[in-house]
Design a protein around this motif. Structure first.
Motif, mmCIF file in Angstrom:
data_model
loop_
_atom_site.group_PDB
_atom_site.id
_atom_site.type_symbol
_atom_site.label_atom_id
_atom_site.label_comp_id
_atom_site.label_asym_id
_atom_site.label_seq_id
_atom_site.Cartn_x
_atom_site.Cartn_y
_atom_site.Cartn_z
ATOM 1 N N ILE A 121 0.507 10.668 -9.188
ATOM 2 C CA ILE A 121 0.722 10.693 -7.740
ATOM 3 C C ILE A 121 0.394 9.334 -7.128
ATOM 4 N N TYR A 122 -0.653 8.717 -7.612
ATOM 5 C CA TYR A 122 -1.001 7.397 -7.087
ATOM 6 C C TYR A 122 0.116 6.389 -7.376
ATOM 7 N N ASN A 123 0.721 6.467 -8.559
ATOM 8 C CA ASN A 123 1.840 5.572 -8.872
ATOM 9 C C ASN A 123 3.031 5.823 -7.956
ATOM 10 N N LEU A 124 3.287 7.099 -7.621
ATOM 11 C CA LEU A 124 4.371 7.413 -6.694
ATOM 12 C C LEU A 124 4.099 6.851 -5.307
ATOM 13 N N LEU A 125 2.851 6.909 -4.886
ATOM 14 C CA LEU A 125 2.510 6.346 -3.584
ATOM 15 C C LEU A 125 2.718 4.838 -3.566
ATOM 16 N N GLU A 126 2.402 4.187 -4.667
ATOM 17 C CA GLU A 126 2.620 2.753 -4.736
ATOM 18 C C GLU A 126 4.107 2.425 -4.683
ATOM 19 N N GLU A 127 4.929 3.243 -5.354
ATOM 20 C CA GLU A 127 6.367 2.996 -5.367
ATOM 21 C C GLU A 127 7.026 3.345 -4.039
ATOM 22 N N SER A 128 6.417 4.228 -3.264
ATOM 23 C CA SER A 128 7.013 4.638 -1.993
ATOM 24 C C SER A 128 6.803 3.615 -0.881
ATOM 25 N N LYS A 129 6.109 2.544 -1.148
ATOM 26 C CA LYS A 129 5.898 1.443 -0.213
ATOM 27 C C LYS A 129 5.156 1.877 1.055
ATOM 28 N N VAL A 130 4.258 2.852 0.898
ATOM 29 C CA VAL A 130 3.419 3.238 2.034
ATOM 30 C C VAL A 130 2.025 2.638 1.892
ATOM 31 N N SER A 131 1.820 1.898 0.814
ATOM 32 C CA SER A 131 0.484 1.337 0.573
ATOM 33 C C SER A 131 0.102 0.332 1.652
ATOM 34 N N GLN A 132 1.075 -0.345 2.247
ATOM 35 C CA GLN A 132 0.762 -1.313 3.284
ATOM 36 C C GLN A 132 0.284 -0.635 4.561
ATOM 37 N N THR A 133 0.637 0.642 4.721
ATOM 38 C CA THR A 133 0.252 1.366 5.932
ATOM 39 C C THR A 133 -0.930 2.290 5.693
ATOM 40 N N LEU A 134 -0.864 3.062 4.622
ATOM 41 C CA LEU A 134 -1.889 4.069 4.359
ATOM 42 C C LEU A 134 -2.976 3.573 3.419
ATOM 43 N N HIS A 135 -2.690 2.530 2.647
ATOM 44 C CA HIS A 135 -3.667 1.955 1.714
ATOM 45 C C HIS A 135 -4.315 3.035 0.840
ATOM 46 N N PRO A 136 -3.524 3.750 0.052
ATOM 47 C CA PRO A 136 -4.094 4.824 -0.774
ATOM 48 C C PRO A 136 -4.934 4.265 -1.907
ATOM 49 N N ILE A 137 -5.937 5.034 -2.316
ATOM 50 C CA ILE A 137 -6.760 4.683 -3.472
ATOM 51 C C ILE A 137 -6.928 5.936 -4.319
ATOM 52 N N ILE A 138 -7.226 5.734 -5.594
ATOM 53 C CA ILE A 138 -7.539 6.819 -6.514
ATOM 54 C C ILE A 138 -8.988 6.654 -6.962
ATOM 55 N N VAL A 139 -9.758 7.708 -6.887
ATOM 56 C CA VAL A 139 -11.174 7.669 -7.252
ATOM 57 C C VAL A 139 -11.431 8.787 -8.247
ATOM 58 N N LEU A 140 -11.963 8.421 -9.399
ATOM 59 C CA LEU A 140 -12.376 9.384 -10.420
ATOM 60 C C LEU A 140 -13.811 9.040 -10.812
ATOM 61 N N VAL A 141 -14.751 9.879 -10.430
ATOM 62 C CA VAL A 141 -16.169 9.644 -10.655
ATOM 63 C C VAL A 141 -16.647 10.550 -11.773
ATOM 64 N N LYS A 145 -12.154 -0.084 4.205
ATOM 65 C CA LYS A 145 -12.181 0.381 5.585
ATOM 66 C C LYS A 145 -10.817 0.874 6.056
ATOM 67 N N ASN A 146 -9.760 0.315 5.511
ATOM 68 C CA ASN A 146 -8.420 0.708 5.947
ATOM 69 C C ASN A 146 -7.811 1.809 5.092
ATOM 70 N N CYS A 147 -8.585 2.434 4.215
ATOM 71 C CA CYS A 147 -8.064 3.506 3.347
ATOM 72 C C CYS A 147 -7.850 4.769 4.165
ATOM 73 N N LEU A 148 -6.623 5.274 4.151
ATOM 74 C CA LEU A 148 -6.285 6.491 4.882
ATOM 75 C C LEU A 148 -5.896 7.641 3.964
ATOM 76 N N LEU A 149 -5.688 7.353 2.696
ATOM 77 C CA LEU A 149 -5.218 8.389 1.769
ATOM 78 C C LEU A 149 -6.004 8.292 0.472
ATOM 79 N N LEU A 150 -6.595 9.410 0.056
ATOM 80 C CA LEU A 150 -7.413 9.454 -1.156
ATOM 81 C C LEU A 150 -6.797 10.441 -2.140
#
Length: 1351
Positions: A587-607, A621-626
């Motif tokens: 899903i994170y790769n799809l978000l990167e390909e959808s070109k929304v990273s400049q707006t939503l700045h998604p990140i993936i976190v696995l702890v 600070k600008n991360c809107l999608l996790l």
């Protein structure tokens, strides 16, 4: 000579018929065409079909389509002859290629044919009589001469004469000539009163035709004329009887059950004849004469007729033809003006023929038999208004050939002629599937078009021939049609195409780049709800494809939620929960390909589970999608709860997996989400919960009812919709012979409220049997199957009627007819025939869709309404399906009979038996469990033969991991003393390929070759060769037999391997590190863990303790890296592989890893291994002494040691002595044996030269160790003593040296003491080096200080 059946006669040059029996004796039966007809009816009657795809966009003349024939209420193949279009409607003249009829149909009754419906050739063929052409009477007034001349059109009398010949015949045969355009020329032979005649020659002899220029001239050949009495005798004797029988005999779609050779032709040929009693007496005819005077009139055309007679006959023929042609033309025009009235005329004619009354055409005759020809024509004209009046009283239907030519009752009278021709409509010839008629005159397409244009001008209203003829058109936006359940608190219009989808243009381009051109059913109904920000719950088969919900979600976030994000604190506004790290990464790769990273700045976190790992996470600070998993999010909430205060959107990907493997974590997350979004300051902010799943599970009830406000529920899997709908499941176990009795016992024939019950079977025979049994109990019972599709409209009409209290309507149907019925309001579905697949089972349950519970409107529902139920009958024939049924029913609250579990267990065992040739389950080897055995294709039982191994099953071994498959599974080599052989081979290969590198001349699957990789040459085995065609560059799948990995190599890189390098066996083995597994219920190791372990251990020699071996796999616990200090004899343990895995935070302890294998070897009757006898069990123990694994992971006993009898089999008889745990080590001159018993009492130890027996008691338990030594000892100087509260035996060797093993046969309770280090002993044996391999005769793995790997 072929036997044919003539179905329709237009003229001698246009005959429509079928070949019944070929010259080679092959018989064309109606079975294939009956099956084809049933298949087309089921397919095109199915309300779930997409009409947009089935309806043609345009009609082309000459093309084949499938049209609805209203007279037969059936779908038939047809060729479009002409098309009539106007601003209001479009109709087509179609020829039914399997029935020989012309019909007029509207555009909405025309469908595109499937390829499988065009495989059979057209059933009806066109024939014409060979070698002859029509003649006509030419009158020359100037020359006062009358003569017969060739003509281009057949006279009606010739057609009528041929019609009577066919009607009188008992057998029809033909000799086929060449095929001319779309017709086949034939010589037609008829058998009449055991006399066979050639119709071609008979027409010439009777002056209806002459030979064509290519044939014989009339003056050269005069065939014998058929005696008219033959026709009279046959026609008069069978005409009345056959007509009455044909009018009353039942019809079926597949055709008549009588012989196609005779009955089909005679059916329509005999029907038109009038009873002799209804023919008025003529002046020139005797009262007792049975011979129709028509044939006497025809004989006047013969060559022997007198001149006066010839003139009279010619005049009569011309007047007759003129009158008939005029009447025919007018009647055809009236038929066009009233296209739906022909059937009523046929019905009235039929009734009058049954009652013995004179037909309308008979009433139109003049009473004066000697009247002039003008009076006779007037009589014909007087007949026309009656025909019109009858037509106006008929019912409107879409017409077949009768719309232009059929239902024509023409009558002509001369002084001695009285004859009637009736062209039947298919709706009235009930004795045959094919209607038969005589078409008067040649087809004139131009005239038809003109008449049709006039019809359109006179009837400007839209054409509605028969509203009851076909199925009602159901709106494509209705989800019920496609078996889709949509429950929504708000009205939503579905989007049908990607162009009208509620998404942004940039995201639409992303879908196009991903080849996502077509919306799935779930997308059509869920995207509008998701894009509007509604709470949405979706169950579909493609729920694992995140694009199905991600695109509309991003659209809503970008257009709406993004505006609110600036009004509150920092942190993500949307969280996507995934069941595992693999899905999260995708899903994170799809978000990167959808070109929304400049707006939503998604990140993936696995702890991981590290103590301070969650605290160390830093959010931009600008991360809107996790994107994360439930376990990680809970850890983040415990440390960074303040970062999730503006959480607007929560997405549950594969929600069924989330609630199954992380139920507690999901409860915590939903509670936090509800708390955050329900605060007063967030009242104006968006709040959306989207859940996507493949299955319905019980936690989803609370998810929808407690956490979703005004949800939109879309379920495209019918069987899952039934679980959501809370359908009561009832299971009846019965034997096959008692199914009907069980069925009658479960039905309530006197319900308190009106009830509709659907009983579904798998065959037409079952329908009839069940209907017969149920109809005796129920007052209202219906049935339908593919042989009764003509009653489909009636069944639907009766089922749709409203019912009152106490009424029970029962419908018995086959599964294949459910799509045509379109039932959605059944209260009970009884599965009399077991559903062959879950899809069929779901469609059956969806027949109760209107009675499913509606969670968005649950408060408005009547709780007192009866619960719909599904009754499933299971017999011994359905045992193989029980496992799937049980998996489905376990997700319901239905009480399951115990015998069902017994059935499932038996099926499970049988399936495992069929997997004996499959490899052992990799998950079971890696972690000790399989996620889902019911769908896993691999084997889960230990096979004593295939799992036998020559690898060490216990003791200390040296391993060299070369290929790291996962963090706990490696491939590599055992380091032996004779590794010099492999090193020697490797050096020789280097030397060989240093001079030349011969490429492989021919690649064979399974053969050995060489490949160079990293400047090292490896032996490889080809696993699969692709179909490369003529290409010289392609990839080949190979296995590196000395490393263990499989990969693709380029074909030109494969080298020939000389035969001297084939002798050494494969060196690669599989190594499994025990007692570790991935954390957070993952089934695969995270690449970070695998990468870290690979970098640490790859190519380095490690020391391990083998605990089990299966085939080419050895299980090790522990596995450590041992390093010798330079310049000293001291060895240190650098690291433990298990510990390194746990340090990553992505792994946890797995103490039950080997429990399955313990049970497998100790109890052959359990799910794992099946060992039928003690001899087989001993065979396993001899090759695998750690089979029962009572030596545990830490080398310590559990406390409950098992009793081992003399044959080393495990026994549970506590009255016998227990075998204690024994460890040992050796020096050059002695062996030290430690018995692991703390403070034993009543000890006794006896030493013999080849045997040592120790006994003692601990906690009132007796222990006895009987050790048959591998080599001899000096019993006189051996002794024992207590050290650290444990007995220690010192055995002095008779001959100094290293022992290969301690005891002769392997024992699961005897092992080498790896914890012992004695400097004094090392000094005395300075010539011996620790852990130097030494292989004995039995290929056992020995070390200098360890005479045995383990005993």
């Amino acid at each position: 000579m072929l036997e044919i059946s003539i179905l329709k006669v237009e003229n001698p040059s246009c005959l429509w018929g079928r070949v019944v029996c070929g010259a080679d004796g092959s018989v064309e039966t109606t079975e294939h065409y009956t099956i084809l007809q049933a298949q087309m009816n089921l397919f095109y009657h199915d309300v779930t079909q997409n009409l947009h795809q089935l309806k043609p966009t345009s009609l082309e003349e000459g093309q084949v389509y499938v049209v609805y024939w209203a007279a037969k209420k059936s779908w038939c193949r047809a060729v479009v002859r002409s098309v009539i279009t106007d601003p209001t409607c479009c109709r087509a003249f179609c020829f039914l290629v399997d029935h020989g009829e012309m019909i007029v149909v509207s555009l909405d009754k025309i469908r595109v044919p499937l390829q499988k419906f065009l495989q059979l050739p057209f059933w009806v063929r066109r024939f014409h009589l060979a070698r002859i052409q029509p003649i006509t009477l030419r009158v020359s007034i100037l020359a006062e001469k009358v003569e017969l001349e060739p003509s281009k059109q057949w006279d009606f009398s010739a057609t009528l004469y041929l019609h009577n010949l066919l009607r009188a015949s008992t057998q029809t045969e033909a000799v086929l000539h060449e095929l001319e355009s779309d017709s086949t020329s034939i010589e037609l032979y008829l058998t009449i009163s055991n006399i066979k005649i050639c119709v071609n020659d008979d027409l010439v002899a009777n002056r209806f035709a002459c030979y064509s220029s290519s044939g014989l001239d009339a003056c050269d050949r005069f065939p014998l004329m058929l005696s008219p009495c033959i026709l009279t005798q046959t026609a008069s004797k069978c005409s009345d009887k056959q007509m009455e029988q044909n009018l009353h005999s039942p019809s079926e779609h597949g055709g008549s059950s009588e012989s196609p050779g005779t009955s089909e032709a005679s059916d329509w040929l005999t029907t038109p004849s009038l009873p002799q009693s209804q023919i008025p007496e003529e002046g020139s005819r005797s009262e007792n004469t049975e011979e129709p005077m028509f044939f006497n009139n025809q004989t006047k055309h013969g060559p022997k007729a007198s001149g006066a007679e010839s003139d009279s006959s010619e005049e009569t023929d011309f007047s007759l033809a003129s009158a008939l042609t005029k009447s025919l033309g007018l009647f055809r025009f009236l038929k066009f003006l009233n296209p739906g009235r022909g059937n009523q005329l046929g019905d009235m004619d039929k009734e009058q023929s049954q009652e013995g009354d004179v037909r309308p055409e008979a009433r139109c005759r003049g009473d004066d038999t000697g009247s002039s020809q003008v009076e006779k024509n007037d009589d014909l004209n007087n007949c026309q208004p009656e025909i019109t009046e009858l037509s106006e009283t008929g019912t409107e239907q879409e017409q077949d050939a009768a719309s232009m030519f059929s239902e024509t009752n023409l009558q002509s009278k001369t002084g001695d002629v009285s004859q009637s021709i009736l062209v039947e409509s298919p709706g009235h010839a009930e004795a045959s599937d094919l209607s038969t008629s005589v078409e008067c005159g040649m087809r004139r397409s131009e005239e038809d078009r003109v008449c049709s244009r006039l019809l359109e001008w006179l009837n400007p209203e839209p054409f509605n021939s028969d509203p009851d003829a076909g199925d009602d058109v159901v709106s494509l936006s209705d989800p019920w049609v496609k078996g889709i359940l949509v429950h929504s608190a708000l009205s939503m219009e579905p989007c049908n195409t990607l162009e009208d989808a509620p998404i942004t243009d940039s995201l639409r381009q992303v879908l196009l780049r991903k080849n996502y051109h077509t919306l799935s059913p779930a997308d059509r109904y869920s995207w509008p709800a998701v894009a509007r920000g509604c709470n949405t719950f979706v169950i579909s088969q493609n729920a694992d494809q995140p694009l199905g919900y991600l695109i509309p979600l991003l659209t809503h976030i970008l257009l709406n939620s993004l505006l609110f994000s600036h009004l509150s604190s920092s942190g993500p506004i949307a969280v996507l929960l995934c069941p595992g790290w693999e899905k999260a990464q995708m899903i994170y790769n799809l978000l990167e390909e959808s070109k929304v990273s400049q707006t939503l700045h998604p990140i993936i976190v696995l702890v991981g589970i590290g103590k301070d790992e969650a605290k160390a996470v830093k959010f931009p600070k600008n991360c809107l999608l996790l994107v994360t998993t439930p376990f990680t999010l809970v850890r983040l909430l415990s440390c960074h709860c303040f970062l999730f205060l503006r959480l607007y959107h929560l997405v549950l990907d594969e929600a069924d997996q989330l609630f199954t493997f992380a139920p507690d974590e999901m409860g915590t997350i939903l509670q936090h989400f509800q708390k955050v979004t329900s605060s007063e300051e967030k009242a104006s902010c968006p709040r959306q919960l989207v859940a996507v799943s493949k299955r319905w599970t019980s936690p989803m009830d609370d998810l929808i009812s407690k956490h979703m406000l005004d949800p939109s529920i879309v379920i495209t899997v019918p069987e899952e919709a039934a679980l959501y709908g809370n359908i009561q499941q009832v299971i009846l176990m019965t034997i096959e012979s008692n199914k009907i009795s069980a069925l009658l016992g479960v039905l309530d024939f006197s319900p308190e409220v009106g009830q509709k019950t659907l009983i579904v079977t798998n065959s037409a025979e079952e329908v009839e049997d069940v209907f017969k049994a149920v109809s005796n109990k129920s007052a209202f019972c219906l049935k339908i199957h593919k042989g009764l599709l003509d009653q489909l409209d009636f069944v639907i009409q009766q089922w749709s009627k409203s019912i009152g209290p106490g009424t029970h309507v029962i419908l018995v149907s086959t599964s294949e007819c459910l799509g045509s019925l379109g039932i959605r309001d059944a209260a009970c579905v009884v599965h009399y025939g077991f559903p062959p697949s879950p899809k069929v089972f779901g469609y059956r349950l969806f027949c109760m869709a209107e009675n499913f519970r509606n969670l968005p409107k649950q408060d408005q529902t009547d709780c007192s309404s009866p619960v719909s139920r599904s009754v499933l009958l299971i017999s011994e024939r359905n045992a193989r399906h029980v496992v799937g049924v049980l998996r489905y029913l376990e997700r319901t609250d239905a009480p399951l009979p115990p015998v069902l579990f017994s059935f499932a267990e038996g099926v499970h065992v049988a399936r495992e038996d069929q997997k004996s040739d499959r490899p052992f389950c990799s998950y079971l080897k890696s972690f000790g469990f399989c996620r889902d055995r019911s769908v896993c294709p691999d084997r889960h039982r230990i096979n004593p033969r295939s799992d036998q191994s020559a690898l060490p099953a216990s003791g200390v071994i040296e391993v060299l991991p070369l290929y790291i498959k996962t963090a706990s599974v490696f491939y590599g080599r055992l380091v032996r003393q004779n590794d010099k052989e492999f090193d020697k081979m490797a050096s020789e290969m280097m030397s060989y390929y240093a001079d030349k590198k011969p490429g492989a001349k021919e690649l064979l699957e399974g053969a050995l070759y060489a490949v160079e990789e990293d400047e090292i040459f490896h032996r490889v085995k080809i696993l699969a060769l692709p179909d490369h065609g003529e290409s010289i560059f392609y990839n080949v799948l190979v296995r590196f037999i000395d490393i263990g990995k499989e990969s693709d190599v380029k074909s030109h890189q494969i080298l020939e391997l000389p035969s001297q390098f084939h002798s050494l066996p494969n060196q690669a083995i599989e190594m499994v590190v025990c007692r570790v597994k991935p954390a957070d219920a993952e089934i695969e190791w995270h690449p970070k863990v695998t990468r870290a372990i690979s970098q640490k251990i790859r190519g380095l020699q490690h020391r391990a303790r083998a605990v089990l071996c299966l085939g080419n796999t050895v299980f090790v616990d522990p596995m450590v890296r041992v390093t010798q200090m330079p310049g000293t004899k001291t060895c240190i343990n650098e690291y433990n592989v298990q510990t390194e895995i746990l340090k990553t935070g992505m792994g946890v302890n797995n103490p039950k890893h080997l429990d399955f294998f313990r049970a497998a070897f100790q109890d052959g009757s359990k799910d794992g291994g099946h060992i039928s006898s003690d001899e087989d069990r001993r065979g396993i123990y001899e090759s695998n002494p750690a089979a029962s694994l009572s030596l545990h992971e830490n080398g310590e006993p559990d406390g409950d040691e098992q009793v081992v009898s003399s044959d080393e089999t495990v026994c549970n008889d506590l009255s016998k002595s227990l075998y204690p745990q024994v460890v040992w080590y050796q020096t050059c001159d002695s062996v030290i044996v430690t018995v692991k018993l703390m403070n034993p009492e009543s000890q006794r130890c006896n030493f013999y030269t080849d045997r040592v027996v120790y006994s003692g008691r601990v906690n009132s338990r007796s222990y006895r160790a009987d050790l048959e030594l591998h080599q001899k000892i000096d019993a006189d100087i051996c002794h024992w003593e207590m050290k650290s509260n444990q007995p220690v035996l010192k055995l002095v060797k008779q001959q100094q040296g290293h022992w290969e093993r301690l005891i002769r046969s392997k024992n699961i309770f005897v092992s080498y003491d790896m914890d012992h280090v004695d400097d004094d002993e090392e000094d005395k044996s300075s010539s011996c080096r620790l852990f130097v391999e030494n292989i004995g005769e039995d290929s056992c793995y020995l070390k200098s200080e360890s005479g045995s790997d383990s005993d």
